[in-house]
Design a protein around this motif. Structure first.
Motif, PDB file in Angstrom:
ATOM      1  N   PHE A  70       0.831  -1.204   0.000  1.00 22.54           N
ATOM      2  CA  PHE A  70       0.000   0.000   0.000  1.00 22.54           C
ATOM      3  C   PHE A  70       0.864   1.253   0.000  1.00 22.54           C
ATOM      4  CE2 PHE A  70      -3.500  -2.747   0.969  1.00 22.54           C
ATOM      5  CZ  PHE A  70      -4.589  -2.079   0.432  1.00 22.54           C
ATOM      6  N   LYS A  71       0.367   2.296  -0.651  1.00 18.52           N
ATOM      7  CA  LYS A  71       1.113   3.543  -0.756  1.00 18.52           C
ATOM      8  C   LYS A  71       1.033   4.320   0.556  1.00 18.52           C
ATOM      9  CE  LYS A  71       0.147   3.878  -5.707  1.00 18.52           C
ATOM     10  NZ  LYS A  71      -0.510   4.666  -6.768  1.00 18.52           N
ATOM     11  N   MET A  72       1.783   3.830   1.530  1.00 17.21           N
ATOM     12  CA  MET A  72       1.800   4.494   2.826  1.00 17.21           C
ATOM     13  C   MET A  72       3.171   5.116   3.042  1.00 17.21           C
ATOM     14  SD  MET A  72      -0.227   1.765   5.243  1.00 17.21           S
ATOM     15  CE  MET A  72       0.815   0.398   4.808  1.00 17.21           C
ATOM     16  N   LYS A  73       3.182   6.347   3.532  1.00 14.53           N
ATOM     17  CA  LYS A  73       4.441   7.048   3.768  1.00 14.53           C
ATOM     18  C   LYS A  73       5.033   6.591   5.089  1.00 14.53           C
ATOM     19  CE  LYS A  73       3.088  11.110   1.095  1.00 14.53           C
ATOM     20  NZ  LYS A  73       2.853  12.570   1.116  1.00 14.53           N
ATOM     21  N   LYS A  74       5.454   5.309   5.101  1.00 10.25           N
ATOM     22  CA  LYS A  74       6.009   4.723   6.310  1.00 10.25           C
ATOM     23  C   LYS A  74       7.210   3.873   5.940  1.00 10.25           C
ATOM     24  CE  LYS A  74       1.430   4.278   8.487  1.00 10.25           C
ATOM     25  NZ  LYS A  74       1.633   5.197   9.594  1.00 10.25           N
ATOM     26  N   SER A  75       8.094   3.665   6.892  1.00 10.78           N
ATOM     27  CA  SER A  75       9.186   2.737   6.677  1.00 10.78           C
ATOM     28  C   SER A  75       8.629   1.319   6.738  1.00 10.78           C
ATOM     29  CB  SER A  75      10.252   2.916   7.761  1.00 10.78           C
ATOM     30  OG  SER A  75       9.715   2.530   9.027  1.00 10.78           O
ATOM     31  N   ILE A  76       9.445   0.347   6.322  1.00 11.83           N
ATOM     32  CA  ILE A  76       9.012  -1.045   6.388  1.00 11.83           C
ATOM     33  C   ILE A  76       8.682  -1.428   7.821  1.00 11.83           C
ATOM     34  CG2 ILE A  76       9.789  -3.439   6.114  1.00 11.83           C
ATOM     35  CD1 ILE A  76      11.360  -2.563   3.694  1.00 11.83           C
ATOM     36  N   LEU A  77       9.534  -1.033   8.787  1.00  8.53           N
ATOM     37  CA  LEU A  77       9.305  -1.379  10.188  1.00  8.53           C
ATOM     38  C   LEU A  77       8.021  -0.754  10.700  1.00  8.53           C
ATOM     39  CD1 LEU A  77      10.416  -2.826  12.690  1.00  8.53           C
ATOM     40  CD2 LEU A  77      11.627  -0.703  13.272  1.00  8.53           C
ATOM     41  N   ALA A  78       7.807   0.529  10.369  1.00  6.26           N
ATOM     42  CA  ALA A  78       6.597   1.214  10.820  1.00  6.26           C
ATOM     43  C   ALA A  78       5.357   0.580  10.200  1.00  6.26           C
ATOM     44  CB  ALA A  78       6.667   2.695  10.462  1.00  6.26           C
ATOM     45  N   SER A  79       5.487   0.164   8.947  1.00  8.13           N
ATOM     46  CA  SER A  79       4.345  -0.449   8.266  1.00  8.13           C
ATOM     47  C   SER A  79       3.944  -1.763   8.915  1.00  8.13           C
ATOM     48  CB  SER A  79       4.677  -0.678   6.788  1.00  8.13           C
ATOM     49  OG  SER A  79       4.880   0.550   6.130  1.00  8.13           O
ATOM     50  N   LEU A  80       4.935  -2.510   9.387  1.00 10.42           N
ATOM     51  CA  LEU A  80       4.637  -3.809   9.995  1.00 10.42           C
ATOM     52  C   LEU A  80       3.865  -3.643  11.304  1.00 10.42           C
ATOM     53  CD1 LEU A  80       7.936  -5.797   9.353  1.00 10.42           C
ATOM     54  CD2 LEU A  80       5.731  -6.041   8.218  1.00 10.42           C
ATOM     55  N   PHE A  81       4.099  -2.533  12.003  1.00  8.15           N
ATOM     56  CA  PHE A  81       3.392  -2.291  13.264  1.00  8.15           C
ATOM     57  C   PHE A  81       2.158  -1.407  13.069  1.00  8.15           C
ATOM     58  CE2 PHE A  81       7.612  -3.507  14.725  1.00  8.15           C
ATOM     59  CZ  PHE A  81       7.296  -4.401  15.738  1.00  8.15           C
ATOM     60  N   PHE A  82       1.905  -1.069  11.832  1.00  6.33           N
ATOM     61  CA  PHE A  82       0.743  -0.261  11.497  1.00  6.33           C
ATOM     62  C   PHE A  82      -0.510  -1.133  11.524  1.00  6.33           C
ATOM     63  CE2 PHE A  82      -2.173   0.989   8.036  1.00  6.33           C
ATOM     64  CZ  PHE A  82      -2.542   2.250   8.480  1.00  6.33           C
ATOM     65  N   LYS A  83      -1.532  -0.649  12.190  1.00  5.46           N
ATOM     66  CA  LYS A  83      -2.790  -1.400  12.245  1.00  5.46           C
ATOM     67  C   LYS A  83      -3.638  -1.010  11.043  1.00  5.46           C
ATOM     68  CE  LYS A  83      -6.768  -2.465  15.165  1.00  5.46           C
ATOM     69  NZ  LYS A  83      -6.578  -3.917  15.008  1.00  5.46           N
ATOM     70  N   PRO A  84      -3.847  -1.950  10.117  1.00  4.98           N
ATOM     71  CA  PRO A  84      -4.586  -1.602   8.897  1.00  4.98           C
ATOM     72  C   PRO A  84      -6.040  -1.280   9.195  1.00  4.98           C
ATOM     73  CG  PRO A  84      -4.223  -3.973   9.022  1.00  4.98           C
ATOM     74  CD  PRO A  84      -3.414  -3.347  10.124  1.00  4.98           C
ATOM     75  N   THR A  85      -6.562  -0.345   8.451  1.00  9.69           N
ATOM     76  CA  THR A  85      -7.975  -0.016   8.586  1.00  9.69           C
ATOM     77  C   THR A  85      -8.813  -1.158   8.022  1.00  9.69           C
ATOM     78  OG1 THR A  85      -8.075   1.049   6.421  1.00  9.69           O
ATOM     79  CG2 THR A  85      -7.437   2.431   8.293  1.00  9.69           C
ATOM     80  N   GLU A  86     -10.081  -1.117   8.288  1.00  4.03           N
ATOM     81  CA  GLU A  86     -10.975  -2.149   7.751  1.00  4.03           C
ATOM     82  C   GLU A  86     -10.967  -2.120   6.223  1.00  4.03           C
ATOM     83  OE1 GLU A  86     -15.721  -3.426   7.917  1.00  4.03           O
ATOM     84  OE2 GLU A  86     -14.922  -1.930   9.319  1.00  4.03           O
ATOM     85  N   GLU A  87     -10.872  -0.919   5.662  1.00  3.90           N
ATOM     86  CA  GLU A  87     -10.846  -0.783   4.205  1.00  3.90           C
ATOM     87  C   GLU A  87      -9.618  -1.461   3.612  1.00  3.90           C
ATOM     88  OE1 GLU A  87     -10.852   2.739   0.775  1.00  3.90           O
ATOM     89  OE2 GLU A  87     -10.818   3.257   2.919  1.00  3.90           O
ATOM     90  N   ILE A  88      -8.441  -1.232   4.230  1.00  2.00           N
ATOM     91  CA  ILE A  88      -7.208  -1.839   3.741  1.00  2.00           C
ATOM     92  C   ILE A  88      -7.251  -3.349   3.904  1.00  2.00           C
ATOM     93  CG2 ILE A  88      -4.722  -2.076   4.192  1.00  2.00           C
ATOM     94  CD1 ILE A  88      -4.660   0.905   4.831  1.00  2.00           C
ATOM     95  N   ASP A  89      -7.717  -3.800   5.059  1.00  2.00           N
ATOM     96  CA  ASP A  89      -7.812  -5.243   5.313  1.00  2.00           C
ATOM     97  C   ASP A  89      -8.738  -5.919   4.292  1.00  2.00           C
ATOM     98  OD1 ASP A  89      -7.393  -7.574   7.331  1.00  2.00           O
ATOM     99  OD2 ASP A  89      -9.571  -7.493   7.056  1.00  2.00           O
ATOM    100  N   THR A  90      -9.864  -5.283   4.011  1.00  2.00           N
ATOM    101  CA  THR A  90     -10.807  -5.839   3.033  1.00  2.00           C
ATOM    102  C   THR A  90     -10.181  -5.907   1.656  1.00  2.00           C
ATOM    103  OG1 THR A  90     -12.723  -5.008   4.257  1.00  2.00           O
ATOM    104  CG2 THR A  90     -13.042  -5.511   1.921  1.00  2.00           C
ATOM    105  N   ARG A  91      -9.438  -4.858   1.278  1.00  2.00           N
ATOM    106  CA  ARG A  91      -8.792  -4.818  -0.028  1.00  2.00           C
ATOM    107  C   ARG A  91      -7.749  -5.936  -0.157  1.00  2.00           C
ATOM    108  NH1 ARG A  91      -8.869  -4.373  -5.339  1.00  2.00           N
ATOM    109  NH2 ARG A  91      -7.057  -3.343  -6.232  1.00  2.00           N
ATOM    110  N   ILE A  92      -6.957  -6.122   0.896  1.00  2.00           N
ATOM    111  CA  ILE A  92      -5.940  -7.183   0.873  1.00  2.00           C
ATOM    112  C   ILE A  92      -6.596  -8.544   0.683  1.00  2.00           C
ATOM    113  CG2 ILE A  92      -4.303  -8.467   2.326  1.00  2.00           C
ATOM    114  CD1 ILE A  92      -3.374  -5.781   3.454  1.00  2.00           C
TER     115      ILE A  92
END
Length: 251
Positions: free
Chosen positions: A102-124
């Motif tokens: 996903f086009k998130m302005k985060k590092s890989i480490l930050a992305s791994l600890f990022f809690k995805p929204t319901e919209e992102i989870d549904t898309r995945i």
């Protein structure tokens, strides 16, 4: 026109790797590019995604000049690339690999600890279902089969929501069943994305070639036509096999 290419040329060490006079692709068109080794197929995709800088030429994507832009800028325009060799993160789960897409302005480490929204989870989960990996979301990517890793790579490109997908030899190393499933997947994806596929497996090419097939030889455009037309074109047979008297039983 989604993609327009004119007079595209690149040389490595004085050797012409590509000298493409013209190429064009409609929106939501699936185009297969074939040719012998050294024909310039991967070089062409490298130029389109910004990995290789040409010596001259023009590339317009949806009317916007592409040459001179960085790989990130080109990706943001809407061109996504899947390379021949899967490059997923083997120690992460399938879900985590897809989350990173996903086009998130985060590092890989930050992305791994990022809690995805319901919209992102549904898309995945939607994309995972499309590529046949919904039951593998919690599985470590390194444990996937070769075919499943290829499908994960395709899923990662899809999640970036590109208008144009560049797919390099997706059937390489796959079983017959995986190859057929991959072909069905690409044909479904072409209803929403323009797609350029480089491939050597002629049975696979025949499966997915819906419109034109482009044949490159020694960096130049040899011919374009339907699969039936190019399989019976003696110039293609001679150039592809290097022998004039060979009949292509599987071509």
């Amino acid at each position: 026109m989604l993609l327009t290419v004119r007079d595209l040329s690149v040389s490595f060490g004085g050797v012409h790797a590509l000298n493409l006079s013209h190429f064009s692709l409609e929106d939501k068109e699936l185009r297969v590019i074939i040719g012998p080794n050294g024909a310039g197929k991967s070089t062409f995709l490298d130029i389109l995604c910004g990995k290789t800088k040409p010596n001259s030429g023009e590339v317009l994507f949806n009317g916007t000049p592409v040459l001179g832009k960085t790989e990130v800028e080109i990706a943001n325009l809407g061109i996504g690339r899947k390379f021949q060799k899967p490059s997923v993160f083997p120690s992460l789960t399938v879900y985590e690999n897809m989350l990173l897409a996903f086009k998130m302005k985060k590092s890989i480490l930050a992305s791994l600890f990022f809690k995805p929204t319901e919209e992102i989870d549904t898309r995945i989960r939607e994309v995972a279902a499309r590529v046949g990996l919904v039951k593998e979301l919690k599985k470590i990517a390194g444990e996937l089969s070769h075919g499943q890793k290829q499908w994960l790579e395709i899923a990662i490109v899809v999640l970036q929501d590109p208008r144009l997908m560049l797919i390099d030899e997706p059937a390489a190393g796959m079983s017959d069943e995986e190859t057929e499933k991959t072909g069905e997947l690409l044909m479904q994806l072409s209803k929403q994305h323009g797609i350029i596929v480089i491939e050597h497996d002629m049975k696979f090419v025949e499966q997915i070639a819906q419109d034109l097939v482009t044949v490159l030889v020694r960096g130049k455009l040899l011919v374009e036509g339907s699969f039936g037309e190019i399989r019976n074109d003696q110039r293609v047979i001679d150039s592809y096999l290097g022998r004039a008297n060979v009949q292509l039983e599987n071509f």
